[in-house]
Motif scaffolding. Structure first.
Motif, short mmCIF file in Angstrom:
data_model
loop_
_atom_site.label_atom_id
_atom_site.label_comp_id
_atom_site.label_asym_id
_atom_site.label_seq_id
_atom_site.Cartn_x
_atom_site.Cartn_y
_atom_site.Cartn_z
N GLU A 145 8.03 42.92 -28.36
CA GLU A 145 7.66 43.22 -26.99
C GLU A 145 8.19 44.61 -26.64
O GLU A 145 9.21 45.06 -27.15
CB GLU A 145 8.26 42.19 -26.03
CG GLU A 145 7.72 40.78 -26.20
CD GLU A 145 6.26 40.67 -25.78
OE1 GLU A 145 5.80 41.53 -24.99
OE2 GLU A 145 5.57 39.73 -26.23
N GLY A 148 10.87 47.83 -20.64
CA GLY A 148 10.41 48.03 -19.28
C GLY A 148 9.83 46.77 -18.68
O GLY A 148 9.52 45.80 -19.40
N PRO A 149 9.67 46.74 -17.36
CA PRO A 149 9.21 45.51 -16.69
C PRO A 149 7.83 45.05 -17.13
O PRO A 149 7.53 43.85 -17.11
CB PRO A 149 9.21 45.90 -15.20
CG PRO A 149 9.22 47.41 -15.19
CD PRO A 149 9.95 47.82 -16.41
N ASP A 150 6.99 45.97 -17.55
CA ASP A 150 5.65 45.58 -17.99
C ASP A 150 5.46 45.76 -19.50
O ASP A 150 4.33 45.68 -20.00
CB ASP A 150 4.59 46.38 -17.23
CG ASP A 150 4.75 47.90 -17.41
OD1 ASP A 150 5.76 48.31 -18.05
OD2 ASP A 150 3.90 48.65 -16.92
N GLY A 151 6.57 46.03 -20.23
CA GLY A 151 6.48 46.17 -21.69
C GLY A 151 5.73 47.41 -22.14
O GLY A 151 5.28 47.48 -23.28
N SER A 152 5.61 48.41 -21.26
CA SER A 152 4.79 49.57 -21.58
C SER A 152 5.54 50.65 -22.35
O SER A 152 4.92 51.63 -22.79
CB SER A 152 4.24 50.19 -20.28
OG SER A 152 5.30 50.63 -19.45
N GLN A 153 6.85 50.47 -22.52
CA GLN A 153 7.61 51.44 -23.29
C GLN A 153 7.89 50.89 -24.69
O GLN A 153 8.15 49.69 -24.84
CB GLN A 153 8.94 51.74 -22.60
CG GLN A 153 8.79 52.33 -21.20
CD GLN A 153 10.15 52.50 -20.55
OE1 GLN A 153 11.12 52.89 -21.18
NE2 GLN A 153 10.21 52.20 -19.25
N ARG A 169 1.04 50.01 -29.71
CA ARG A 169 0.82 48.77 -28.96
C ARG A 169 -0.52 48.16 -29.33
O ARG A 169 -1.53 48.86 -29.47
CB ARG A 169 0.88 49.03 -27.46
CG ARG A 169 1.10 47.74 -26.66
CD ARG A 169 1.41 48.01 -25.21
NE ARG A 169 1.91 46.79 -24.57
CZ ARG A 169 2.22 46.70 -23.27
NH1 ARG A 169 2.08 47.77 -22.48
NH2 ARG A 169 2.65 45.56 -22.77
N THR A 171 -3.63 45.16 -28.65
CA THR A 171 -4.38 44.61 -27.53
C THR A 171 -4.64 43.14 -27.79
O THR A 171 -5.10 42.76 -28.88
CB THR A 171 -5.72 45.36 -27.36
OG1 THR A 171 -5.46 46.74 -27.14
CG2 THR A 171 -6.51 44.79 -26.18
N THR A 176 -5.84 42.37 -22.64
CA THR A 176 -4.60 42.83 -22.03
C THR A 176 -3.69 43.47 -23.07
O THR A 176 -3.79 43.17 -24.27
CB THR A 176 -3.86 41.66 -21.37
OG1 THR A 176 -3.56 40.66 -22.37
CG2 THR A 176 -4.71 41.04 -20.27
#
Length: 551
Positions: A145, A148-153, A169, A171, A176
């Motif tokens: 995972e 960051g709060p949205d897992g974007s890092q 990353r 998909t 999503t």
């Protein structure tokens, strides 16, 4: 000073099977060696047609960079199937024929294995992408995972060997954003999880697959990188030996002990040579203990500048590092990743480093050529094995003016065009003085990388009958390596010399001198001159020249 010896394994006829200790090993980059079907890409048919050339050169083995099924996102180091030859190169049957035909000429075959990663087209990774997070299919790789709060890092700050980040990353099936996967090289090269038993079992099976087909050795790519710290820490410089999160971790040694057991299980033991880039020579030597690898590439020497103190230091350090484990050193001037010596040695800074590689660095090719010829005799006289990269025996320079649109190396693209990449040393070889591809292929299709105008002047045909050519120098050097007992042994000692000269003795009566100083120097007493890289002048050794003498 002498290098240490070790007990050699002998076969039923009494012949030593530790051939790798003194072998001359020629590296073939299949896409660029010879094109047998005229489509512009080198292939196994091309190599088979040129085996007589390699035999006449005097090599003992051929090391092939990956010839396996691959999308070629990284020149074949993104392997999709280890048990299949890429169709661009030929078939498995052709590979088996090549191995047998080379063996009939006394030439062994070494193939490349890439344990750190596979292609994103490998069946395991395709299955992993199709599976859910946490699934067994994903356990063979490093899926995590994001931060960051949205897992974007990305999960870590690790830097890729090809520049940029080391995570991509995925998909999810519903569109999503999903988990991230680790790739220390390009995104098309997902890293394997060596904690998984499938990974270890599969690689040992692959070794057997190729050993059973007559392969004499394995070159291990990026050998210090497969084992990771699975806590994925922040990358910092203060960690002690073995503490880097993905380089030189202690768990690697158990892997290579398993590989050595496979290699030793054959009647004629197979050899393992590792690509080991480590500055710590004690850590380097641990890979060469008697139950691990037989040899490892000497990158320290290859990266040093044309400087007598630097080269002496590297030689001494190399010999010292190998002595405690009884391993034979290796010597090389270049490979498929490194700027060719005829160009590199003509630069103001003649050392090599990936971080310093840029477009437009000036070079004096006349100086570089003289130094490369002298360096060939230097490396050819040192104790241990000698690796030659295809085309160095022709004195080929780096091709530094390739059209930007022709470049294919991911190092160029991931550096956003700052690093020119490695394509310049991978331009297809010239075999003839003229023709659409200078004899690389027999068709009209252009070569996969464009060859420069005038490339034919470096060709085998142009040099074949010239006793002063670089090709003739290499042939003479390799013939002497075979015929001179001193060069087949392991005895080595420095001899007194002026500051600008690297000088050493092999055996009782063979001397090698290389003049890196600004002025010619007198030769020591000797009974005969065996070989010079360029002409002597009134009994003196000119600058940037090497000589082998009989005392």
């Amino acid at each position: 000073m002498s290098t240490s010896t070790s007990t050699f394994v002998r076969n039923a006829s009494g012949e030593s099977t530790a051939w790798w200790r003194t072998a001359v090993i020629y590296q073939v980059y299949p896409r660029s060696f010879a094109d047998g079907n005229g489509d512009g890409t080198g292939d196994l048919a091309g190599v088979r047609s040129r085996l007589p050339y390699l035999s006449s050169l005097g090599v003992d083995a051929i090391w092939f960079t990956p010839w396996y099924s691959s999308p070629l996102a990284d020149g074949g180091y993104d392997v999709a199937d280890y048990r299949a030859i890429d169709p661009a190169f030929g078939t498995l049957e052709e590979a088996e024929s090549l191995i047998a035909e080379a063996a009939a000429l006394g030439i062994r075959t070494i193939v490349d294995i890439v344990p750190n990663h596979v292609s994103d087209q490998h069946e395991w990774f395709r299955a992993a992408l199709a599976a859910e997070p946490g699934s067994p299919e994903r356990q063979r790789f490093w899926f995590r995972e994001g931060r960051g709060p949205d897992g974007s890092q990305p999960p870590t700050d690790w830097i890729s060997s090809f520049s940029g980040g080391t995570w991509t990353r995925t998909t999810n099936g519903d569109g999503t954003p999903g988990e991230w996967y680790l790739h220390l090289f390009a995104p098309q090269q997902p890293d394997l999880n060596w904690n998984h038993p499938d990974v270890r079992r599969e690689h040992e099976d692959v070794l057997r697959f190729w050993f059973d087909r007559g392969v004499a050795g394995i070159r291990i790519d990026s050998a210090t990188m497969p084992v990771k710290d699975d806590s994925f820490p922040v990358l910092v410089d203060e960690r002690g030996p073995g503490g880097h999160p993905f380089v030189d971790r202690d768990g690697l040694h158990d892997i290579y002990r398993g590989w050595r057991a496979v290699a030793d299980s054959y009647e004629e033991p197979r050899m393992l040579v590792g690509e080991i880039w480590l500055a710590d020579h004690r850590r380097f030597a641990r890979y060469l203990r008697p139950d691990e690898m037989h040899t490892a590439f000497n990158f320290d020497f290859m990266m040093r500048p044309w400087d007598p103190a630097q080269l002496r230091e590297s030689i001494q350090t190399t010999v010292d590092a190998h002595r405690p484990v009884g391993a034979a050193p290796t010597w090389t001037l270049s490979n498929h990743d490194v700027t060719r010596p005829a160009t590199r040695f003509g630069r103001e800074d003649s050392s090599f480093g990936f971080a310093a590689r840029r477009f437009g660095i000036p070079t004096d090719l006349a100086t570089g050529r003289r130094r490369a010829r002298a360096a060939a005799l230097l490396t050819g006289a040192l104790p241990g094995s000698l690796y030659l990269y295809q085309g160095d025996e022709l004195g080929l320079p780096e091709v530094e003016d390739l059209p930007r649109g022709a470049l294919q190396d991911p190092m160029y693209f991931r550096s956003e065009g700052v690093d020119p990449g490695r394509d310049g040393c991978r331009v297809p070889l010239p075999w003839t003085e003229s023709g659409p591809t200078f004899g690389f292929g027999d068709g009209t299709a252009p070569s996969w990388l464009p060859q420069p105008v005038g490339w034919g002047g470096y060709s085998v045909q142009a040099q074949e009958a010239d006793p002063g050519s670089t090709l003739s120098l290499y042939r003479s050097m390799l013939a002497l390596r075979r015929s001179e007992p001193a060069l087949r042994g392991e005895d080595f000692a420095w001899v007194d010399s002026s500051d600008g000269v690297v000088a050493f003795r092999r055996g009782e009566d063979l001397l090698c001198l290389v003049n890196l100083g600004p002025a010619a120097v007198a030769l020591p007493p000797h009974s005969s001159v065996l070989l010079t890289s360029d002409g002597l002048v009134a009994g003196t050794l000119p600058t940037d020249t090497a000589v082998w003498l009989r005392r």
